[in-house]
Design an enzyme around this catalytic site. Structure first.
Site, short mmCIF file in Angstrom:
data_model
loop_
_atom_site.label_atom_id
_atom_site.label_comp_id
_atom_site.label_asym_id
_atom_site.label_seq_id
_atom_site.Cartn_x
_atom_site.Cartn_y
_atom_site.Cartn_z
N ALA A 211 96.75 32.48 46.54
CA ALA A 211 97.58 32.68 45.33
C ALA A 211 96.69 32.78 44.35
O ALA A 211 95.68 32.87 44.30
CB ALA A 211 98.51 31.40 45.03
N ASN A 212 97.25 32.84 42.70
CA ASN A 212 96.50 32.51 41.54
C ASN A 212 97.04 31.77 40.74
O ASN A 212 98.22 31.30 40.91
CB ASN A 212 96.13 34.18 41.24
CG ASN A 212 97.43 34.94 40.67
OD1 ASN A 212 98.10 34.46 40.08
ND2 ASN A 212 97.63 36.08 41.50
N ARG A 213 96.80 31.64 39.53
CA ARG A 213 97.01 30.70 38.32
C ARG A 213 98.25 31.24 37.60
O ARG A 213 98.38 30.66 36.43
CB ARG A 213 96.01 30.37 37.60
CG ARG A 213 94.89 29.33 38.30
CD ARG A 213 93.71 28.90 37.45
NE ARG A 213 92.68 28.40 38.14
CZ ARG A 213 92.75 27.30 38.97
NH1 ARG A 213 93.49 26.67 38.95
NH2 ARG A 213 91.42 26.96 39.64
N ALA A 277 100.63 38.95 38.11
CA ALA A 277 99.36 39.04 38.67
C ALA A 277 99.29 39.18 39.96
O ALA A 277 99.44 38.19 40.76
CB ALA A 277 98.73 37.53 38.42
#
Ligand code: C5P
Length: 401
Positions: A211-213, A277
């Site tokens: 995942a990402n932030r 994102a």
């Protein structure tokens, strides 16, 4: 013209004119608005929450510190889950608090927290209205973008005193609300929009993922802003912890491929704003079973495969929307990379931001962006994500004219 589908948060503060607010609720509802009432403590000395709640057919919010109210809606959501915040009557005291950013009760906290248009109907004794302090506050509030209806002049409720300070009549307040929320304010009425938001989760096995932030705040704010301008918005969101925005159809997905399918299946549309994102890579063959740690054995390498580029797919699609907007989160050469992205992805606008560590943009509340188009680059100041959304929605409406 009417107020069908409009959600109005009506704040009643404490003055004798509060009795007219009961009629105001009826007039607003007659025109199709839903009215969510909030009352200050002083207002409850003049009219009862029972009467207000009965006329509004809704719960009456009174207490900033009520555990039930805060859990149910919360003052921040109360401040945002509406199309207009209407204060009627607005007392000299509440106006002073607004002008100075005080927030020690529910009404003032909501007014400080809201990002919606605010319309106030002042009501007070003529001497209080003309007092230097009140007039200073009026000036401040107008400069802050607060809209006014009234006061008018005439007999005061106390009798034997006349002058400027009477609350505008309910029908005039309704007319002011209509003027503020009318079609002129909805330049995207009749347009359809698809917005992506949030991160994607790319499974490694049933319990682990890449995942990402991304928090989804910017994308969700854009979906809501487009809807406020009248667009019919579908938001395709990756996994986020923030609530679905009001007035928008939200589709929840997890993986990039699901997001692509959800977006493409909703074409044609007039507008596409790809804010998500999206993970660049997924695990080539994610395991159907939880991958076990084997004592003494090295971990299995993760084979990655490239994910579909959703923005590029939309930007080059045969049913390409009239306006395609992409984001460029970069940590270096923001401008150069933004320009390259414009052509490569087939976008009309790229919103470029610097997400270097320390900027606090990824996952934060604020954003500083550059708008890149074929015509050149426009730099926007440091703004809240809601303000960026509002400006971008207006820019989109402008470009589609
Ligand atoms: O190439 P990059 O990821 O920097 O491009 C960012 C822009 O492209 C954003 O608008 C993002 O939503 C979109 N994007 C996409 N699908 C991908 C990767 C990026 O839609 N797989």
């Amino acid at each position: 013209m009417d107020l069908s589908g409009k959600r109005i948060l009506l704040i009643i503060s404490g003055g004798i004119a509060a009795y007219k607010s009961l009629d105001l609720i009826r007039r607003l509802r007659e025109r199709g608005a839903t009215v969510r009432p909030a009352m200050t403590a002083a207002a409850q000395e003049f009219i009862t929450p029972l009467a207000v709640g009965a006329l509004a057919s809704d719960h009456v919010y009174t207490d900033l510190f009520s555990r039930e109210d805060e859990q149910d809606v919360g003052h921040i959501r109360l401040a945002r889950d509406c199309d207009l915040v209407l204060v009627a009557p607005a007392t000299a005291d509440l106006m002073a608090k607004m002008a100075h950013g005080l927030a020690d009760d529910l009404a003032s906290a909501v007014l400080l927290a809201t990002d919606r248009p605010v319309l106030i109907a002042p009501a007070m004794n003529p001497k209080m209205w003309t007092a230097a302090a009140t007039q200073r506050n009026v000036k401040t509030l107008k400069a802050d973008g607060v809209h006014f209806v009234g006061p008018t002049s005439g007999e005061m409720a106390e009798g034997n005193e006349a002058g400027l300070g009477r609350m505008a009549e309910p029908l005039d307040i309704v007319a002011a609300a209509i003027a503020l929320l009318g079609e002129g304010e909805r330049p995207l009425a009749g347009r359809t929009a698809i917005v992506t938001s949030g991160p994607t989760h790319e499974p490694i096995d049933p319990v682990r993922y890449i995942a990402n932030r991304s928090s989804g705040r910017q994308g969700h704010a854009i979906a809501a802003a487009l809807a406020r301008l009248g667009a019919d918005v579908t938001l395709v969101s990756g996994p986020v912890t923030i609530p679905d925005p009001a007035g928008v159809t939200t589709v929840h997905v997890e993986r990039a491929e699901e997001m692509r399918d959800a977006v493409v299946s909703r074409l044609p549309a007039d507008i596409a704003v790809m804010v998500a994102a999206v993970a660049d890579w997924r695990v080539a063959s994610s395991s159907g079973q939880k991958i076990k740690k084997q004592a003494g054995e090295a971990p299995a390498p993760l084979q990655l495969a490239e994910n579909p580029d959703i923005l590029k797919t939309v930007g080059h699609h045969e049913e390409r929307p009239k306006l395609v907007v992409g984001f460029a989160a970069e940590t270096q050469d923001v401008e150069k990379n933004g320009r390259a992205k414009l052509t490569r992805k087939g976008a009309d606008l790229i919103v470029a931001n610097d997400v270097s560590p320390g900027t606090g943009i990824m996952g934060g509340d604020r954003n500083r962006v550059k708008i890149i188009s074929a015509a050149g680059i426009e730099e926007w100041p440091d703004l809240s994500k809601d303000e960026v959304a509002e400006r971008l929605a207006r820019l989109i409406a402008e470009r589609l004219k």
